[in-house]
Design an enzyme around this catalytic site. Sequence first.
Site, PDB file in Angstrom:
ATOM      1  N   ALA A  25       0.826  -1.215   0.000  1.00  0.00           N
ATOM      2  CA  ALA A  25       0.000   0.000   0.000  1.00  0.00           C
ATOM      3  C   ALA A  25       0.857   1.262   0.000  1.00  0.00           C
ATOM      4  CB  ALA A  25      -0.925   0.002   1.202  1.00  0.00           C
ATOM      5  N   ASP A  70      12.780   4.862   3.250  1.00  0.00           N
ATOM      6  CA  ASP A  70      11.967   3.873   3.979  1.00  0.00           C
ATOM      7  C   ASP A  70      12.815   3.060   4.952  1.00  0.00           C
ATOM      8  OD1 ASP A  70      10.077   4.812   2.260  1.00  0.00           O
ATOM      9  OD2 ASP A  70       9.387   2.858   1.566  1.00  0.00           O
TER      10      ASP A  70
HETATM   11  O1  PMV Z   1       6.065   3.184  -2.226  1.00  0.00           O
HETATM   12  P1  PMV Z   1       6.741   3.734  -1.066  1.00  0.00           P
HETATM   13  O2  PMV Z   1       5.872   4.185   0.026  1.00  0.00           O
HETATM   14  O3  PMV Z   1       7.866   2.881  -0.582  1.00  0.00           O
HETATM   15  O4  PMV Z   1       7.405   5.111  -1.505  1.00  0.00           O
HETATM   16  C1  PMV Z   1       8.454   5.203  -2.388  1.00  0.00           C
HETATM   17  C2  PMV Z   1       9.033   6.557  -2.291  1.00  0.00           C
HETATM   18  C3  PMV Z   1       9.779   7.021  -3.513  1.00  0.00           C
HETATM   19  O5  PMV Z   1      10.360   8.268  -3.155  1.00  0.00           O
HETATM   20  C4  PMV Z   1       8.845   7.219  -4.665  1.00  0.00           C
HETATM   21  C5  PMV Z   1      10.880   6.045  -3.924  1.00  0.00           C
HETATM   22  C6  PMV Z   1      12.043   5.992  -2.996  1.00  0.00           C
HETATM   23  O6  PMV Z   1      12.827   5.038  -3.125  1.00  0.00           O
HETATM   24  O7  PMV Z   1      12.221   6.894  -2.158  1.00  0.00           O
END
Ligand code: PMV
Length: 328
Positions: free
Chosen positions: A111, A159
């Site tokens: 998600a 993340d």
């Molecule tokens: O899909 P998510 O919540 O892991 O978000 C990715 C975030 C981006 O900036 C689009 C990609 C990244 O590696 O930081």
Amino acid sequence: MVIASAPGKVTLFGEHAVVYGEPAIVMAINKRAYVEVNLRNDSKIRVIAPDIVIKGVVLTFDQNIFSVESEVASARSELSYIVKAIELIAKNYGVFKGADIRVWSEMPVGAGLGTSAAITIATIKAYSEATGLDLDKKSIAVLGWQTEREVQGTASPMDTSIATYGGIIQVQPLNNDINIERLKVPMKLPIIIGYVSREYKTKDMVAKVRLLKEKYGNIINPIISAIGQVSRKARISLESGDLKEVGELMNINHGLLEALGVSTKQLNDMVYAARKAGAIGAKLTGAGGGGCIIALTLEKHESVSLAIKSVGAQTLESDISEKGVLIE
Ligand code: PMV
């Protein structure tokens, strides 16, 4: 037996731009992924993730050969973060022992709440602890970032850093290193998460922005820099407790992400429904292409939540988690 857990996250500001070196601001949430490691007497790695993939899927990793003991091909990509993390520990630190690994998560997978990063970081913590390797947080975050890059091709350290440290942090990639600064926000952020199923993977959305950037560099580069400016300004607003300004900056950030082509009608419907019901700011969060939005509310919490549901989405109540990766 060792169990480690790591939190999921919402990106408050700066997704996509962080891939190109801009700062992002990200908050850990009180939904976690768990990884249990039991060392074995042989050199097999068996991974069982009944809640996350499909019940009973087992992978083995033996003498550098990774095999899926299941007919379910999709399990391979879901669990590749775990296998890659262990491969990198073996490669970087020369430590390898067979283990049974069980994984479960309190978050919906895919998600955009950072489940794969939380699993990666919890795997590194549990496996390194079980094998007697004492890794500090910075090394865990760097190894987690390397894991995500090798699995996804492109990934920022956002993340994996928040899954390691928890709280609210500013993350900025610096070549192969990461600058991580903890923010002191004087109050709780009343945030509602709205989510719909995701049509595209993070990897696809990152590739989409890259193509746009290659085709229209003169137009897209300033948008990416503007997102970086939004994050810098938002840090000041957050630390001074000016939630009204935080909300305004969230709205600007959403508009810039829309210009990068990563929003969808469903995400926009949620964002506009939340704002109309009284949210002081709302934006998509994560990679886009479906997935999640966040809405910042002051007192209209209930009506904003109902408004998000009224456009066919689900909501998730979540609070900040100050705790990063830890041994349970
Ligand atoms: O899909 P998510 O919540 O892991 O978000 C990715 C975030 C981006 O900036 C689009 C990609 C990244 O590696 O930081």
